[in-house]
Scaffold this active site. Sequence first.
Site, short mmCIF file in Angstrom:
data_model
loop_
_atom_site.label_atom_id
_atom_site.label_comp_id
_atom_site.label_asym_id
_atom_site.label_seq_id
_atom_site.Cartn_x
_atom_site.Cartn_y
_atom_site.Cartn_z
N HIS A 60 0.89 -1.16 0.00
CA HIS A 60 0.00 0.00 0.00
C HIS A 60 0.93 1.21 0.00
CE1 HIS A 60 -3.69 2.31 1.51
NE2 HIS A 60 -2.72 3.19 1.37
N ASP A 92 -10.01 -4.34 -3.61
CA ASP A 92 -9.77 -3.76 -2.29
C ASP A 92 -11.08 -3.79 -1.50
OD1 ASP A 92 -8.73 -2.59 -0.04
OD2 ASP A 92 -8.52 -0.59 -0.92
C1 NCD Z 1 -8.60 -1.10 3.90
C2 NCD Z 1 -9.29 -1.78 5.09
O1 NCD Z 1 -10.35 -1.30 5.51
O2 NCD Z 1 -8.77 -2.80 5.57
N1 NCD Z 1 -9.12 0.22 3.77
C3 NCD Z 1 -9.12 1.00 2.67
O3 NCD Z 1 -9.56 2.13 2.78
N2 NCD Z 1 -8.66 0.58 1.52
C4 NCD Z 1 -7.12 -1.13 4.06
C5 NCD Z 1 -6.37 -0.84 2.78
O4 NCD Z 1 -6.38 -1.65 1.85
O5 NCD Z 1 -5.72 0.20 2.71
ZN ZN Z 2 -4.45 -0.52 0.95
#
Ligand code: NCD
Ligand code: ZN
Length: 399
Positions: free
Chosen positions: A174, A269
């Site tokens: 990330h 994601d």
């Molecule tokens: C993800 C999570 O909620 O686990 N949140 C997000 O905003 N993407 C974590 C991540 O993938 O950064």
């Molecule tokens: Zn992420």
Amino acid sequence: MESMKLLITNGQAVRNAKLERCGIFCDRGKILEIGDLKGKKADKVIDASGKIILPGLIDCHVHAREPGQAHKEDFLTASQAAVAGGVTTFLAMPNTNPPILDCETLEEERNLAVKCLVNYGFYMCGADNVAEIRKAKNIAGVKIYLDITTGDMKVDDPKLLDKLFASYKRIAVHAEGSKVGESIARIKKTKNMLYLCHLSSKEEMEMMRKEKDHRIFCEVAPHHLFLTEEDEKRLGPFGRMKPSLKSKQDVEALWKGIADGTVDTICTDHAPHTIEEKKSAAPPWGVPGLQTLLPLLLDAVNRRKLSLSKVAELCCENPAKIFKIQNKGKIEEGYDADLVMVDMNLQKEVRNRDMLSKCGWTPFDRKVLKGWPVITVVGGNVVYDGAVHDNRGKEVTFG
Ligand code: NCD
Ligand code: ZN
């Protein structure tokens, strides 16, 4: 569960970047025969007239929330959303509670995943845990967080980062903004593969285009392709995620990256949080995506934003190639019988109430989309055909 002999006739399969009219015969979880299979006997025959058959989607970025956060999602509910969205394999992210930092927690996660209806694999989280990473068996990769996001697993120490980037053959990050370039520079000091999760800006896309090579890959997420910062104003906390939604120019840059081959995968994601959490004073980052990824992309195919073979390349073939997932990502004899049948003419509204994720909402509520998955087959079993059917997914094998 006993797998039956399944025959799919009269459909058109996406194979070798073309549409091919062919029958597909599956037995014991594998695709055994492709061709003119008229007269072939099977326990179940699906007439796929007017439908297109894609390899089941492989989603490399799913927060299934187990262990520890089953109030948001679990392996069963995530996989119910997956099959309704044509996703037949997902890789589970390690920012759980506790995070997947050692082999014991990884085994705990493995035990929790047995209820998963689709196939699955696991990441391990990168922290001060190189010895555990070295011991881990059959993992997708090591996920390293270089920015603050859900789970608080950010790593800052440059020496530790050097160690972590060298700790395993597949590193997923990330990384936002300048962290993209830093990650690329760091992986170049090793022989390992780098997978940049959810790139979201024009600047990141340009960096990637310049640096791309045979072991540096990038992903984009559907919310960054189909929503902008304007939608964040409308959606409030339900449009809040990391990386954040961007401008129209950024979104266009991502689509350009898809068209010119800079983008390697589109993965969700999928990051569910409850409605109560989202409405709280400090709403967590993340939105669900498993059930809406394919409908959004099929709708975009209908609007000529990309081709069906591009969808198969970015959502099936490339994930399997990049993560060396054995026997998946293509409709080929000998490959696993993970398939999705889609109706490109079916028009339907996305509704919160139809979402099978435990969180029960989607940032795409009320969007009308044309092109939907109608039947999903996992390991030769029909697991979705408008209703969800029981199945045992399998842990994938990484090369
Ligand atoms: C993800 C999570 O909620 O686990 N949140 C997000 O905003 N993407 C974590 C991540 O993938 O950064
Ligand atoms: Zn992420």
